[in-house]
Each structure stands twice: as structure tokens, then as C-alpha cells.
Scaffold this active site. Structure first.
Site, PDB file in Angstrom:
ATOM      1  N   PHE A  84       0.850  -1.075   0.067  1.00 51.67           N
ATOM      2  CA  PHE A  84      -0.022  -0.033  -0.091  1.00 51.67           C
ATOM      3  C   PHE A  84       1.061   1.357   0.045  1.00 51.67           C
ATOM      4  CE2 PHE A  84      -2.960   3.211   1.439  1.00 51.67           C
ATOM      5  CZ  PHE A  84      -4.114   2.719   1.027  1.00 51.67           C
TER       6      PHE A  84
ATOM      7  N   HIS B 202      -1.487 -12.158   3.515  1.00 48.61           N
ATOM      8  CA  HIS B 202      -1.548 -11.800   4.824  1.00 48.61           C
ATOM      9  C   HIS B 202      -2.797 -11.982   5.577  1.00 48.61           C
ATOM     10  CE1 HIS B 202      -2.176  -7.915   3.067  1.00 48.61           C
ATOM     11  NE2 HIS B 202      -2.931  -7.620   3.979  1.00 48.61           N
TER      12      HIS B 202
ATOM     13  N   HIS C 114      -5.863  -4.001  13.381  1.00 46.92           N
ATOM     14  CA  HIS C 114      -5.283  -3.092  12.279  1.00 46.92           C
ATOM     15  C   HIS C 114      -6.755  -2.070  12.091  1.00 46.92           C
ATOM     16  CE1 HIS C 114      -4.054  -2.077   8.280  1.00 46.92           C
ATOM     17  NE2 HIS C 114      -4.991  -2.580   7.355  1.00 46.92           N
TER      18      HIS C 114
ATOM     19  N   GLU D  99      -5.768 -11.485   2.682  1.00 44.62           N
ATOM     20  CA  GLU D  99      -5.584 -10.395   1.469  1.00 44.62           C
ATOM     21  C   GLU D  99      -4.535 -10.741   0.529  1.00 44.62           C
ATOM     22  OE1 GLU D  99      -7.976  -6.694   3.393  1.00 44.62           O
ATOM     23  OE2 GLU D  99      -5.707  -6.845   3.737  1.00 44.62           O
TER      24      GLU D  99
END
Length: 211
Positions: free
Chosen positions: A20, A54, A60, A174
Site C-alpha cells: 500500500f 497476509h 488493524h 488479502e
């Protein structure tokens, strides 16, 4: 299960692994090299826990949520169903999953790419429509996975899908690679590391043929 086919659904993790924007890229350096007086090679790794395939922890997306190393491992191991929603953007909705929703197992993985972008960041990644996650949870699903980098669109500030994960206590994987996996049921093995303060963990995710 001897001789059962295995699909490796984890992308490669190296310096080219996309993350990201703003997240820590993968790096390694040598702490020691084999030579006179040193019998081993030894590396130091720097990476985001969201690198490669992951598992996100509740921490998170919730300050009061559990770290990944404190979670029950059961959702990450067991029968799962792979569902194809190839080319669907920006959100995978219930209508894209309904054809495979009969007698769902507790784990559902969604393929949205024809070929997963394992070497580049995709700002147009597919996420989950929150209503689809609600429907899956209503049917007893405990874990969802997707072959994109996030269950929410990359530019989302409200993280609506993540908030459904939090509220319904769903676990998530993901950045899977489902390019060569037909629709159907498999055994999922994707255990996170016991990182007791981390908000996520890389996994080596595989599917095993059910016989």
C-alpha cells in the site's frame, strides 16, 4: 491425503512485492556472510506485516482489537470455497457470489483478477461490498479472502468492509493468488505467525485438494 494436489496461493515476497502506498517496502540486508570464522549466512528483514499474502488482525482497524498473534487459528485452517468474480470492480457484491452460495463452508475466497498483479500496486483493486460480507456472515462464514490487497477500495477512508469484519468477527486474508484455482471446495491452510503485538501477519497460504 497423500498425493492430494496443492495450490500455492501466496505471491512471491521480495523487493518487488507491492505494498500500500506509504507502507514499508520489503528490504533485506546481510547481517553475516559465510566465510572464515562465520559458518552461516544471516539476513535482517524489514517489511510490513501486510506484505504478500497476509491476515489482518482486528487491531488493524480497531484500536481495541486483538493483535494477530492472539487470535484463534481455527478460521485459518479447514474447508473453504473458491468463488470467481473475475473482472468485478469496484466491489464484489452478493450477486457475484450467489451462484456458489449453497451449503457454504466457513471460509470463502474470492478471485477477482484474471492474473493477479503480483509485481505492481493496483489502485483499482476490487473490494467487498459490505452487504455481501453481512450475507456471508449470516450464512456462517468465519473467514473471507480475496486476491486483491484490501477488502475495501484503495481510496476508501471509511473502510466499510473492514468495519463489517470487526462487527461480525470475521477473519480475513488479502493478497492471495487464485489465478489457477478453479471454483470449488478445498482445504485452506494459511496460518499467521504468532506476532503478539502486530496488526497483521504474512501467511504462506495454500489450498489442498479434497478427496
Amino acid at each position: 491425503m497423500n498425493g492430494a494436489r496443492i495450490w500455492d496461493i501466496s505471491p512471491p515476497v521480495d523487493a518487488g512485492a507491492p505494498v500500500f502506498p506509504g507502507d514499508a517496502p520489503y528490504r533485506h540486508q546481510w547481517a553475516a556472510r559465510m566465510g572464515p570464522g562465520c559458518p552461516v549466512n544471516l539476513q535482517t528483514l524489514t517489511l510490513s506485516p501486510h506484505t504478500g499474502a497476509h491476515a489482518d488482525a482486528p487491531l488493524h482497524y480497531d484500536d481495541a482489537g486483538a493483535a494477530i498473534g492472539m487470535l484463534d487459528l481455527a478460521p485459518y485452517l479447514g474447508r473453504c470455497r473458491v468463488v470467481h468474480a473475475i473482472g468485478v470492480r469496484p466491489l464484489v457484491r452478493w450477486e457475484h457470489l450467489a451462484h456458489a452460495a449453497d451449503t457454504l463452508p466457513e471460509r470463502v475466497l474470492v478471485r477477482s483478477y484474471q492474473r493477479a498483479p503480483v509485481g505492481r500496486w493496483d489502485p483499482a483493486l476490487a473490494g467487498f461490498d459490505p452487504e455481501a460480507l453481512e450475507r456471508l456472515a449470516d450464512l456462517g462464514v468465519r473467514l473471507v479472502g480475496i486476491d486483491s490487497a484490501s477488502v475495501d477500495p484503495a481510496d476508501s477512508k471509511t473502510l466499510d468492509a473492514h468495519q463489517v469484519l470487526r462487527r461480525r468477527e470475521l477473519r480475513v486474508l488479502e493478497n492471495l493468488v487464485l489465478d489457477d484455482v478453479p471454483e470449488g471446495d478445498y482445504e485452506l491452510i494459511a496460518l499467521p505467525l504468532k506476532l503478539v503485538t502486530a496488526d497483521a501477519s504474512p501467511v504462506r497460504a495454500i489450498l489442498r485438494e479434497i478427496r
